[in-house]
Enzyme design. Structure first.
Site, PDB file in Angstrom:
ATOM      1  N   ALA A 132      42.552  47.113  83.889  1.00  0.00           N
ATOM      2  CA  ALA A 132      43.148  47.737  84.973  1.00  0.00           C
ATOM      3  C   ALA A 132      43.988  46.840  85.873  1.00  0.00           C
ATOM      4  O   ALA A 132      43.136  46.337  86.864  1.00  0.00           O
ATOM      5  CB  ALA A 132      42.616  48.849  86.016  1.00  0.00           C
TER       6      ALA A 132
ATOM      7  N   GLU B 202      49.777  47.703  89.271  1.00  0.00           N
ATOM      8  CA  GLU B 202      49.540  48.564  90.725  1.00  0.00           C
ATOM      9  C   GLU B 202      51.155  49.257  90.850  1.00  0.00           C
ATOM     10  O   GLU B 202      52.120  48.587  90.334  1.00  0.00           O
ATOM     11  CB  GLU B 202      49.235  47.737  91.862  1.00  0.00           C
ATOM     12  CG  GLU B 202      47.851  47.568  91.510  1.00  0.00           C
ATOM     13  CD  GLU B 202      47.175  46.606  92.767  1.00  0.00           C
ATOM     14  OE1 GLU B 202      46.094  46.250  92.725  1.00  0.00           O
ATOM     15  OE2 GLU B 202      47.936  46.629  93.993  1.00  0.00           O
TER      16      GLU B 202
ATOM     17  N   SER C 272      55.135  43.787  86.579  1.00  0.00           N
ATOM     18  CA  SER C 272      55.324  42.314  85.882  1.00  0.00           C
ATOM     19  C   SER C 272      54.871  41.405  86.996  1.00  0.00           C
ATOM     20  O   SER C 272      54.438  40.370  86.449  1.00  0.00           O
ATOM     21  CB  SER C 272      57.064  42.213  85.759  1.00  0.00           C
ATOM     22  OG  SER C 272      57.328  43.145  84.725  1.00  0.00           O
TER      23      SER C 272
ATOM     24  N   ILE D  98      71.691  57.026  60.513  1.00  0.00           N
ATOM     25  CA  ILE D  98      72.083  57.160  59.167  1.00  0.00           C
ATOM     26  C   ILE D  98      71.578  58.585  58.722  1.00  0.00           C
ATOM     27  O   ILE D  98      72.001  59.143  57.942  1.00  0.00           O
ATOM     28  CB  ILE D  98      71.248  56.023  58.101  1.00  0.00           C
ATOM     29  CG1 ILE D  98      71.819  54.556  58.471  1.00  0.00           C
ATOM     30  CG2 ILE D  98      71.085  56.297  56.807  1.00  0.00           C
ATOM     31  CD1 ILE D  98      71.156  53.407  58.039  1.00  0.00           C
TER      32      ILE D  98
ATOM     33  N   GLY E 235      72.074  64.508  61.766  1.00  0.00           N
ATOM     34  CA  GLY E 235      71.170  65.368  62.654  1.00  0.00           C
ATOM     35  C   GLY E 235      69.980  65.596  62.536  1.00  0.00           C
ATOM     36  O   GLY E 235      69.245  65.948  63.395  1.00  0.00           O
TER      37      GLY E 235
ATOM     38  N   GLU F 120      52.865  45.410  78.791  1.00  0.00           N
ATOM     39  CA  GLU F 120      52.467  43.799  78.707  1.00  0.00           C
ATOM     40  C   GLU F 120      53.742  42.784  78.629  1.00  0.00           C
ATOM     41  O   GLU F 120      53.475  41.819  77.683  1.00  0.00           O
ATOM     42  CB  GLU F 120      51.801  43.761  77.221  1.00  0.00           C
ATOM     43  CG  GLU F 120      50.387  44.512  77.317  1.00  0.00           C
ATOM     44  CD  GLU F 120      49.627  44.219  76.137  1.00  0.00           C
ATOM     45  OE1 GLU F 120      49.396  43.126  75.731  1.00  0.00           O
ATOM     46  OE2 GLU F 120      48.526  45.329  75.702  1.00  0.00           O
TER      47      GLU F 120
ATOM     48  N   GLU G  62      62.549  41.286  80.576  1.00  0.00           N
ATOM     49  CA  GLU G  62      63.113  40.397  81.562  1.00  0.00           C
ATOM     50  C   GLU G  62      61.948  39.361  81.935  1.00  0.00           C
ATOM     51  O   GLU G  62      62.369  38.396  82.127  1.00  0.00           O
ATOM     52  CB  GLU G  62      63.304  41.436  83.093  1.00  0.00           C
ATOM     53  CG  GLU G  62      64.498  42.173  82.889  1.00  0.00           C
ATOM     54  CD  GLU G  62      64.432  43.505  81.776  1.00  0.00           C
ATOM     55  OE1 GLU G  62      65.027  43.844  81.436  1.00  0.00           O
ATOM     56  OE2 GLU G  62      62.989  43.881  82.000  1.00  0.00           O
TER      57      GLU G  62
END
Length: 390
Positions: A128, A131, A136, A338, A341, A364, A368
């Protein structure tokens, strides 16, 4: 001499992992699609552990884990190859016996409490750092940890945390010295869920189920610092940087499988009296996908080779992630086109892959950020044009 051939061991492992994935994992694909259409988890409780136990009997356990902890210590190149084979299915399978690389920075007591149980599958972690205002830009984290006697008190919010809903402990990064910030003022803490943090699921367009984590006066003993006080940002960059090439490695496997699907469909689907494989537009989609797939494969293996040889692979890993993840997104778009539908329906896995692969360009390190890293390295002279051949 330049040798682009895989070694005998690499080829043998590649073939063995493909056999395992084909025999044990791919047969679950229809059930996974059905479960998800009905709002159920992709795999039934215990199914992942059962698959991991089967893989262990094949000898695949702890792909990156050192041998002293019962792992394969396979190395970066082998790990990339294995990730590619596992990526050929959308079933959320991963080999067992691994732990986040920064857990190895723990004390012996921490290894016994967190690392070894995680390797054995008895505990589950999450990482963690992201935030609401620091995605980034990880240097902008605001979560605080304040010393109070022998404890630290953590307050803050984290978002988009993988495994955050399932984990029983978190490696959380918090500011311990606001004046120094990322330059020596961020610390990583090992925090059990029982210590008081809470998680909330975040709905997404794909099957990835991240969490928002809340820390409100969560008290953590000082001996739960992972690594050194103030050195957390360096640990975080080690976690992110060392494994970045694995993201395009998995994407290569998915793109490879989808291209095979496109070739089979183009040869068997007839329109206006002939197989659609005879039409130039279809041939163009297949050719462009094949070219980009091979380019991504070699970019990724080169980055893995640099990691394995203890070279600075940050630049090549950024190139591999940027190109490889975009390649997979272009391939799934072409392959879905390809299939027409039917490709857009939930009867086939293409629309699922379409949503799932889109995430790879964000987490990760966004596209940019990768472009910024690559450009800065070149503009500042940290990397020379053509340096990969030096």
């Amino acid at each position: 001499m330049i040798d682009f051939a895989l070694g005998e061991e690499h080829r043998a492992v590649k073939e063995a992992v493909r056999q395992f994935v084909t025999k044990e994992v791919m047969p679950l694909e229809d059930q996974v699609l059905l479960n998800e259409r009905n709002g159920r988890p992709a795999l039934e409780p215990g199914q992942l552990k059962d698959l991991q136990a089967k893989a262990r009997k094949y000898g695949y356990w702890g792909i990156n884990t050192p041998e002293e902890y019962g792992g394969m210590a396979a190395g970066a190149v082998m790990s990339a190859i294995i990730a590619g084979e596992a990526g050929r299915t959308f079933v959320p399978f991963r080999f067992g016996g691994s732990a986040d690389n920064i857990l190895y920075a723990g004390t012996e007591a921490q290894k016994q409490e967190y690392l070894i149980p995680t390797i054995e599958g008895d505990r589950r972690s999450c990482f963690a750092i992201t935030e609401p205002g620091a995605g980034s830009d990880a240097r902008s984290i605001r979560s605080r940890a304040v010393r109070d006697g022998d404890d630290w008190v953590i307050n803050g919010e984290k978002v988009f945390i993988t495994n955050g809903n399932e984990a029983d402990f978190v490696m959380v990064f918090a500011v311990t010295d606001p004046e120094r910030g990322a330059d020596g003022g961020v610390t990583c803490f090992l925090v059990d869920r029982a210590m008081g943090w809470e998680s909330t699921p975040i709905p997404t367009m794909g099957e990835w189920g991240p969490a928002a984590l809340s820390f409100q006066d969560v008290r953590v003993p000082n001996d739960h610092i992972l690594g050194e006080e103030g050195k957390g940002f360096e640990l975080a960059m080690q976690w992110i940087g060392n494994g970045r090439f694995m993201i395009p490695a998995g994407a290569i496997g998915a793109a490879e499988r989808m291209l095979e699907m496109a070739i089979e469909h183009a040869n068997n689907r007839h329109s206006m009296g002939q197989a659609i494989a005879n039409y130039q537009f279809i041939q163009g989609h297949i050719a462009d996908s094949a070219v980009e797939l091979e380019a991504a494969r070699w970019l990724t293996l080169h980055a893995a080779w640099q990691v394995e040889n203890k070279m600075d692979a940050r630049h090549t890993s950024s190139i591999a992630k940027l190109y490889g993840t975009n390649m997979a997104n272009r391939v799934v778009d072409r392959v879905l086109q390809i299939h027409g539908g039917m490709g857009y329906t939930k009867e086939l896995p293409l629309e699922r892959w379409y949503r799932e692969l889109r995430l790879l360009r964000i987490f990760e390190g966004t596209d940019e950020i990768q472009r910024r890293t690559i450009a800065r390295n070149l503009l500042k002279g940290n990397v020379k044009v053509g340096a990969s051949l030096a």
